[in-house]
Design a protein around this motif. Structure first.
Motif, PDB file in Angstrom:
ATOM      1  N   ILE A  44      48.982  63.291 -66.448  1.00  0.00           N
ATOM      2  CA  ILE A  44      48.102  63.216 -65.294  1.00  0.00           C
ATOM      3  C   ILE A  44      48.513  62.085 -64.356  1.00  0.00           C
ATOM      4  CG2 ILE A  44      45.718  62.742 -64.574  1.00  0.00           C
ATOM      5  CD1 ILE A  44      44.822  64.122 -67.171  1.00  0.00           C
ATOM      6  N   SER A  45      49.012  60.983 -64.934  1.00  0.00           N
ATOM      7  CA  SER A  45      49.365  59.808 -64.123  1.00  0.00           C
ATOM      8  C   SER A  45      50.721  59.925 -63.453  1.00  0.00           C
ATOM      9  CB  SER A  45      49.360  58.551 -65.004  1.00  0.00           C
ATOM     10  OG  SER A  45      48.103  58.340 -65.597  1.00  0.00           O
ATOM     11  N   ALA A  46      51.547  60.884 -63.866  1.00  0.00           N
ATOM     12  CA  ALA A  46      52.926  60.967 -63.389  1.00  0.00           C
ATOM     13  C   ALA A  46      53.004  61.049 -61.866  1.00  0.00           C
ATOM     14  CB  ALA A  46      53.628  62.166 -64.025  1.00  0.00           C
ATOM     15  N   VAL A  47      52.218  61.923 -61.254  1.00  0.00           N
ATOM     16  CA  VAL A  47      52.264  62.093 -59.796  1.00  0.00           C
ATOM     17  C   VAL A  47      51.825  60.812 -59.091  1.00  0.00           C
ATOM     18  CG1 VAL A  47      51.221  63.306 -57.847  1.00  0.00           C
ATOM     19  CG2 VAL A  47      51.995  64.595 -59.834  1.00  0.00           C
ATOM     20  N   ASN A  48      50.759  60.181 -59.593  1.00  0.00           N
ATOM     21  CA  ASN A  48      50.290  58.938 -58.971  1.00  0.00           C
ATOM     22  C   ASN A  48      51.310  57.813 -59.089  1.00  0.00           C
ATOM     23  OD1 ASN A  48      47.932  60.086 -58.150  1.00  0.00           O
ATOM     24  ND2 ASN A  48      46.580  58.840 -59.401  1.00  0.00           N
ATOM     25  N   VAL A 175      59.092  63.039 -66.969  1.00  0.00           N
ATOM     26  CA  VAL A 175      60.525  62.730 -66.900  1.00  0.00           C
ATOM     27  C   VAL A 175      60.929  62.406 -65.463  1.00  0.00           C
ATOM     28  CG1 VAL A 175      62.849  63.614 -67.281  1.00  0.00           C
ATOM     29  CG2 VAL A 175      61.021  64.176 -68.895  1.00  0.00           C
ATOM     30  N   VAL A 176      60.469  63.210 -64.515  1.00  0.00           N
ATOM     31  CA  VAL A 176      60.769  62.957 -63.104  1.00  0.00           C
ATOM     32  C   VAL A 176      60.184  61.617 -62.679  1.00  0.00           C
ATOM     33  CG1 VAL A 176      60.417  63.782 -60.745  1.00  0.00           C
ATOM     34  CG2 VAL A 176      60.894  65.412 -62.576  1.00  0.00           C
ATOM     35  N   MET A 177      58.991  61.308 -63.153  1.00  0.00           N
ATOM     36  CA  MET A 177      58.366  60.021 -62.851  1.00  0.00           C
ATOM     37  C   MET A 177      59.218  58.864 -63.350  1.00  0.00           C
ATOM     38  SD  MET A 177      56.563  57.558 -64.803  1.00  0.00           S
ATOM     39  CE  MET A 177      55.633  58.407 -66.063  1.00  0.00           C
ATOM     40  N   LEU A 178      59.726  58.967 -64.564  1.00  0.00           N
ATOM     41  CA  LEU A 178      60.574  57.910 -65.118  1.00  0.00           C
ATOM     42  C   LEU A 178      61.835  57.716 -64.280  1.00  0.00           C
ATOM     43  CD1 LEU A 178      60.281  58.669 -68.945  1.00  0.00           C
ATOM     44  CD2 LEU A 178      59.257  56.758 -67.705  1.00  0.00           C
TER      45      LEU A 178
END
Length: 340
Positions: A44-48, A175-178
């Motif tokens: 849930i936090s990835a986009v933010n 993964v994209v967030m990282l």
């Protein structure tokens, strides 16, 4: 070691607060301290977090942008339409299209700020309304559900079966967030441009005299946020498996609160990627904990508002501005009284 702790005080405090809050929530609700909930928090936090690392670069450069979430909504819709025109595309084409649209919207903000010398918050309030108004006008609020299979197919990077038969999963947006976090960290800490952004945000006039291109700093900062907004918009569409025009509306304040909570200074020249990520996680944990305890979502909005208010009050040495002159005036008065 002591020097390292001093230079990362904000991050250490956030880690301690997150640990204390997590411990408290583990006693208050039996669902919080589970692997499934932890993985859900990351998903849930990835986009933010992707939004946040982009906004961090703008804040470091001394600007502020509240249009990025709406820009991401525009990118979602424009990318979906573009993919339909080219026959569906794939992840590479999708990311390229979203990135180009996002950067373009970010550069529009930079152009308005630099060319017409508009304060960044005023310019982005304007583009916030323009982007959202145009989006709702042309879409009429209609969502897009007919997305390419590659975009709607859930990509699970890691999964583990729980004792109750449910599955804890890490999905592609994490993964994209990282990747975005690492790329931003390398950009602001390991490149000359990143160091120039810190210098420009901390002392714009000094940076200008030193030969740093002011326009370039603004275009780079807002362009980077546009890039992150484009990627985040595509990840949101993948996670939700649909494009909803107003799905990201209002997300900008949550992200802004998290970034300033993570140590970014609204006056510019200060902020770290680690603090930024921890700030988002703390806000997400707060929201998740309140939801699990059945607390009204309005309570979370009050917390976000309080965070922004405190950050604005304390940033850029405002305490000195608020109390310093008064202290000096009182001191002068006392001195005159004593002399009399």
């Amino acid at each position: 070691m002591r020097k390292l702790l001093v230079s990362h005080t904000t991050e250490m405090v956030l880690i301690l607060v997150i640990a204390a809050m997590s411990l408290a929530l583990s006693f208050l609700t039996d669902r919080f301290f589970t692997l499934g909930n932890a993985f859900d928090l990351l998903n849930i936090s990835a986009v933010n977090i992707i939004f946040a690392v982009g906004l961090l670069v703008v804040l470091i450069a001394g600007g502020i942008d509240i249009s990025f979430a709406v820009a991401a909504s525009v990118v979602q819709y424009a990318t979906a339409l573009a993919l339909a025109q080219i026959g569906g595309g794939d992840w590479i084409s999708g990311l390229l299209i979203a990135s180009v649209f996002g950067i373009a919207l970010g550069l529009i903000n930079a152009f308005l700020i630099h060319r017409f010398n508009i304060i960044s918050i005023v310019a982005t309030i304007s583009t916030f309304n323009v982007y959202f108004g145009l989006l709702m006008f042309f879409t009429k609020g209609v969502s897009i559900y007919n997305l390419p299979d590659w975009l709607t197919t859930r990509v699970i990077v890691y999964e583990r079966e729980m004792a109750d038969g449910s599955w804890a999963e890490i999905t592609l947006p994490v993964v994209v967030m990282l990747i975005c976090v690492v790329a931003t960290w390398l950009f602001v800490t390991r490149t000359t441009t990143g160091r120039q952004l810190y210098a420009f945000g901390d002392n714009p006039e000094g940076a200008r005299r030193f030969g740093i291109n002011v326009g370039a700093m603004q275009y780079i900062a807002f362009g980077w946020l546009g890039l992150m907004a484009g990627i985040a918009g595509l990840m949101q569409a993948h996670y939700a498996q649909e494009v909803v025009p107003n799905a990201l509306y209002g997300r900008e304040l949550d992200v802004l609160a998290a970034v300033v909570l993570g140590g970014a200074r609204l006056g510019g020249g200060k902020g770290s990627v680690m603090g930024c990520v921890l700030g988002v996680l703390l806000v997400s944990i707060t929201q998740n904990g309140l939801n699990l305890m059945g607390v009204s979502p309005f309570a979370f909005k009050m917390i976000v508002g309080a965070i922004i208010l405190v950050a604005i009050t304390l940033s850029s040495g405002r305490l000195d501005g608020l109390f310093g002159p008064r202290k000096q005036a009182l001191s002068d008065t006392d001195s005159k009284g004593g002399a009399a």
